[in-house]
Each structure stands twice: as C-alpha cells, then as structure tokens.
Design an enzyme around this catalytic site. Structure first.
Site, PDB file in Angstrom:
ATOM      1  N   ASP A  54       0.836  -1.196   0.000  1.00 32.73           N
ATOM      2  CA  ASP A  54       0.000   0.000   0.000  1.00 32.73           C
ATOM      3  C   ASP A  54       0.872   1.247   0.000  1.00 32.73           C
ATOM      4  O   ASP A  54       1.768   1.389   0.839  1.00 32.73           O
ATOM      5  CB  ASP A  54      -0.900   0.008   1.239  1.00 32.73           C
ATOM      6  N   TYR A  59       2.727  10.186   0.366  1.00 34.74           N
ATOM      7  CA  TYR A  59       3.867   9.722   1.139  1.00 34.74           C
ATOM      8  C   TYR A  59       5.177  10.196   0.495  1.00 34.74           C
ATOM      9  O   TYR A  59       5.666   9.610  -0.469  1.00 34.74           O
ATOM     10  CB  TYR A  59       3.859   8.199   1.248  1.00 34.74           C
ATOM     11  N   LYS A  85      -3.516   5.820  -3.739  1.00 34.93           N
ATOM     12  CA  LYS A  85      -4.597   6.688  -3.276  1.00 34.93           C
ATOM     13  C   LYS A  85      -4.812   7.887  -4.185  1.00 34.93           C
ATOM     14  O   LYS A  85      -3.933   8.249  -4.969  1.00 34.93           O
ATOM     15  CB  LYS A  85      -4.293   7.136  -1.836  1.00 34.93           C
TER      16      LYS A  85
END
Length: 340
Positions: A54, A59, A85
C-alpha cells in the site's frame, strides 16, 4: 514464499495476503531513508511472503510510489496486489527555498492541490501510474477525506459533495472498465464510514483509528454496517501510531500525538496481562486485528528490515487463549471483540 493466509477484498474477487506492507515510512515519514534501505525493507517484506503493498502520492510527495514501483517492476505482475490513493494532485514546488516537506522529512519538491473531482482523480491515477512505472493499479483509495485533515463540517461536506457529484464517476469508470479491481476510502476518525456508505458503493475501508487493542469503537456501528454490505476493512495504524509497539514508555504516541495519561495507563494494564502470559504486547496487538473476519489485511509500516521480520514473527507466535479472556474480564477488551 511463506504461507500467509489470503482474504478477499469485499466482493472484488481479489485476494490479498493478510499481512501487507504500508509504505508511508518509505516516503521518509519523520525519518529519512536512503534508497538502499528502502529497497531492503521491500525485499524483506517480499521474502516473508507479503504480497499486498500500500502506497500513496502523499507519502513523501511521490517518493514512496517511486520506491515501491522500482521494486515491484522487478516482480511478476500477477503475484502481488498494489494499492495507492487519490484526492491530491501534485505539481512542482514554486519556491524551493520556502518549500515545506511537512512530516515527510525527505519529501520530493512537489506541492499538492486537494481535488476529489473527476479530472482530479483521473489526473492523480495517471500520475501514479507514471511514478510507479507499472501498467496498472489494483486498488484505489479515497485518501484522507475527513475531519482529521479538513477540520470543519463545511470543508468536509464540500469535498464529499465534490466526490459524489464528480469524482465518483471517475472511480466507477475505472472499476467498471477493469482498470482497477476495487475502490476504498481511508478513514482517520469515527463517523465517516456511514457518510461514505450513504453516498458511494465501496469495496473496502482502510482504517487508521477506532479499531485496535486499545479501542474497539468501530464495533459499535461502523463494522456492522460494513458487514451488512459485504465491505472489507484493511487496518493501517496497527500499533496505534506507536504505543502498542513501544508500550507505555515516556514519549509514546497514540493516534499521531503524545499519548494521554489515560491511554498510557490502559496500555500499561494491557501489557502487564500480556507479560503474565509471556506474550509481547506487539504480538497481541497484531493477532487481535487479524482475528476479526471483516479485516482482510493489516499493513504495518517499517523503517528497517528487522521491523518487517519482527512483525511477521509476532504473527506466528502462539498466544494463550487465556490472555484474551483476561483482557475481557478486566474490561480492557469489548466482550463482542473477536479474538483468536
């Protein structure tokens, strides 16, 4: 490959290893990693059998996706499941001298615009494919659409409306056309799962708060709603931001902030019971989560190879049934909380 159990994500037909890897640390969250160390963490996860990875554009402002993509490009595409995401669109920082990396100390020099519209989600999806340099993504997660990030009802409602009236069409198209296998939403707080379920048809939630060894509030309403609709849960913050890994030590964190005296005391009581049954606190924290049938996977992050290996070993360690009974009898676990 070790035999990590598989569980399906909702009704997608996609199964994931129950033990996955969260890669916020690979975006240099709070601590910078060199490239070799980041790749070693990914290899260690692969070596113990992890096949769910993930990541997110958020990030490290793309750094985690670059690192994850570099690693996974060298693996057979049909052997792993990749989640990333949407909700933020990145562009080059306008002024490098004033650029703020936020919590990602080694973040790439990009800034973002929050965007849950059709165009924003499609742009985010395509940008992720470029950063990952992979042909496809399996799972897309609506990222951080809650009060933790947007604070007021007006802003949260505005972004939910943007998602419902515009962005959802992009996610639905991608799923219907087979370009992704499932759609989820990342949840940082209680109360958001029912709001999402009133608006859109999701396959899973990625939960950071509300279900761990310290609190099981999501068993009250959220998880029953998911169960009724065949929606899975992936648990992200498996150690509640740290305290369930470190114990109630000075400076311990709970849900991204210094732990309160009450939470320190509760953790200490739980750990004493764990010690009575010769079970490390992190071991109980991990196995408690995987015991719930609605939890398809847990995705602890890791800064070091040793963290991955330790987490894997904790999942294999036998835990006496009496430990769970003791926690419930002391009022430290809900009576209806599933246990191993």
């Amino acid at each position: 490959m070790n035999n990590i159990p598989l569980r399906e994500i909702g009704s997608t037909g996609t199964s994931v290893t129950q033990f996955g890897l969260g890669t916020a640390p690979l975006g240099d969250l709070f601590e910078a990693l060199d490239e070799g160390a980041a790749q070693n963490v990914l290899q260690a996860a692969w070596d113990v059998g992890v096949r769910l990875f993930d990541t997110s554009p958020f990030y490290g402002n793309g750094k985690s996706e670059h690192r994850v993509g570099h690693f996974l490009r060298q693996k057979p595409r049909d052997e792993y499941v990749l989640s990333t995401k949407v909700g933020r669109v990145f562009h080059p920082a306008r002024d490098l001298e004033t650029f703020d990396p936020g919590p990602f100390t080694g973040a790439l020099p990009f800034e973002f615009t929050v965007d849950y519209s059709y165009d924003g989600i499609m742009r985010s999806y395509e940008d992720s494919l470029h950063r990952l340099s992979l042909p496809n993504i399996d799972l897309l997660v609506i990222h951080d659409l809650d009060f933790y990030f947007y604070e007021t009802e007006a802003r949260v409602n505005a972004y939910l409306n943007q998602l419902f009236t515009s962005g959802w069409r992009a996610l639905d198209e991608l799923r219907r056309h087979g370009l992704i296998k499932g759609v989820g939403a990342g949840i940082n707080e209680l109360g958001m799962i029912p709001r999402f379920l009133d608006l859109v048809e999701l396959d899973f939630f990625l939960v950071a708060y509300g279900y761990n060894l310290l609190t099981q509030e999501m068993l009250e309403e959220e998880f029953p709603l998911c169960d009724q609709q065949g929606i899975s849960v992936i648990v992200g913050a498996v150690f509640a931001s740290g305290i369930l890994a470190t114990g109630a030590v000075p400076g311990a964190h709970y849900f991204y902030a210094p732990a309160s005296p009450e939470m320190m005391e509760r953790t200490d009581r739980i750990e004493k019971i764990c010690n009575r049954y010769q079970t490390p606190l992190p071991c109980a924290a991990l196995q408690f989560l995987t015991a719930n049938p609605i939890v398809s996977a847990i995705i602890p992050g890791a800064l070091k190879v040793a963290h991955v290996q330790a987490n894997f070993e904790m999942l294999q360690k036998p835990v006496p049934e009496e430990l769970w009974s003791a926690l419930k009898s002391e009022g430290l676990l809900r009576e209806d909380a599933p246990t191993p």
